[in-house]
Design an enzyme around this catalytic site. Sequence first.
Site, PDB file in Angstrom:
ATOM      1  N   CYS A 141       0.732  -1.102   0.009  1.00  0.00           N
ATOM      2  CA  CYS A 141       0.166  -0.061  -0.117  1.00  0.00           C
ATOM      3  C   CYS A 141       0.759   1.179   0.202  1.00  0.00           C
ATOM      4  O   CYS A 141       1.052   1.897   1.118  1.00  0.00           O
ATOM      5  CB  CYS A 141      -1.027   0.085   1.291  1.00  0.00           C
ATOM      6  N   ALA A 142       1.367   1.497  -1.121  1.00  0.00           N
ATOM      7  CA  ALA A 142       2.754   2.292  -1.110  1.00  0.00           C
ATOM      8  C   ALA A 142       2.634   3.774  -1.413  1.00  0.00           C
ATOM      9  O   ALA A 142       3.584   4.662  -0.796  1.00  0.00           O
ATOM     10  CB  ALA A 142       3.503   1.789  -2.177  1.00  0.00           C
ATOM     11  N   ALA A 143       1.255   4.298  -1.558  1.00  0.00           N
ATOM     12  CA  ALA A 143       1.215   5.865  -1.715  1.00  0.00           C
ATOM     13  C   ALA A 143       1.264   6.504  -0.343  1.00  0.00           C
ATOM     14  O   ALA A 143       0.587   5.803   0.868  1.00  0.00           O
ATOM     15  CB  ALA A 143      -0.057   5.951  -2.509  1.00  0.00           C
ATOM     16  N   PRO A 144       1.643   7.492  -0.224  1.00  0.00           N
ATOM     17  CA  PRO A 144       2.413   8.546  -1.150  1.00  0.00           C
ATOM     18  C   PRO A 144       3.778   8.338  -1.604  1.00  0.00           C
ATOM     19  O   PRO A 144       4.046   8.894  -2.582  1.00  0.00           O
ATOM     20  CB  PRO A 144       2.183   9.942  -0.533  1.00  0.00           C
ATOM     21  N   GLY A 146       6.545   7.722   0.471  1.00  0.00           N
ATOM     22  CA  GLY A 146       7.784   8.036   1.473  1.00  0.00           C
ATOM     23  C   GLY A 146       8.465   6.977   1.899  1.00  0.00           C
ATOM     24  O   GLY A 146       9.777   6.822   1.659  1.00  0.00           O
ATOM     25  N   GLU A 164      -0.492   0.448  -5.248  1.00  0.00           N
ATOM     26  CA  GLU A 164      -1.364   1.149  -4.981  1.00  0.00           C
ATOM     27  C   GLU A 164      -2.694   1.249  -5.741  1.00  0.00           C
ATOM     28  O   GLU A 164      -3.045   1.593  -6.517  1.00  0.00           O
ATOM     29  CB  GLU A 164      -0.999   2.689  -4.815  1.00  0.00           C
ATOM     30  N   CYS A 267      -0.709   4.500  10.817  1.00  0.00           N
ATOM     31  CA  CYS A 267      -0.575   5.787  11.747  1.00  0.00           C
ATOM     32  C   CYS A 267      -1.637   6.086  12.603  1.00  0.00           C
ATOM     33  O   CYS A 267      -2.131   7.154  12.616  1.00  0.00           O
ATOM     34  CB  CYS A 267      -0.155   6.886  10.700  1.00  0.00           C
TER      35      CYS A 267
END
Length: 336
Positions: A141-144, A146, A164, A267
Amino acid sequence: FLLSLKLENETKGKLRKQICQVVLDHFDKQYTTELGDTWASVRDVLTNPLCWQYAVLLNKFSQSAELEDTLRVKGYHPAFQGPLPYRPASLNCYTRRTPGRFPAQKHQAGKLKEYYLLNAASLLPVLALEVKDGENVLDLCAAPGGKSVAMLQCANPGQFHCNEYDDLRSRWLKQTIESFIPDPLINLITISRLDGRLIGNLKPELYDKVLVDAPCSNDRSWLFSSDIQQAMLRLMQRKELSSLQFQLLRSAIKALRPGGLLVYSTCTLSKEENSDVINLILNCCSNVMPVDISEMAKAVSQEFTFLSATQQHELLVLPEKGKAWGPMYVAKLKKM
């Protein structure tokens, strides 16, 4: 002077954004139960953007000695200075104790950016994953982008797959990769828009390392939801997130080769989306075992504040004044 004035105005503008009372009430109820007295100090940081801090991750592909000098003049110092189980010399991040944000760089086609601004706790999943040269790596789930950029600062994977599912976020991810990664390395990177829940069946036992930085109830941004209807919808859908996270993890485990490592991160402070999901996976999947990351946590305890009541395979970063990083939950698993 003009730059500092601009930054101050931007930060004040952020503070003027109204805290969404519906979300705050929900968090007060949930996190007072889950975190007890700790919630009061965490709440103070999350509801006050004037005390938020931003780290500066340097791009090794576009190095600038002047940038490091500027950072030092502005009171920044290299993060992660202690001996860590894994910290490649090429991973360079600067932090400072005082709040504020270094100016962002705009995307320019054909020109690499020199640095990436991020929450320093976002690097903990990358440090936990321990990516090495030549490994096949999946950022599910790579976006954005960083964490993908940070992993590519650490090593040159054999294959690097950034996925993504969301269309808008996928375009954001593509732009991030183009802004930081040069040819010919960029040719080793695959960017896809697959449903993460299906990747395990599509690409079974293909990867040495998998990062699942899962969609979650992002506590920081949710608190400043400007649209009440959207906020209420988010809170209603919050209960479904743990099911999605579990399915993404099941898929990631299928995509992992035996002996491979998986890191799960969010997060949010939410126990339901963090340790409950990991416990469910450990109970359901007999071919997966937890991996101790307490040494890593100990090595970075000067930089971060952690929730004390966690198991050895997990950590939860709690924001506090002067160390306003997180929330960030990290757990590490190994496929047998």
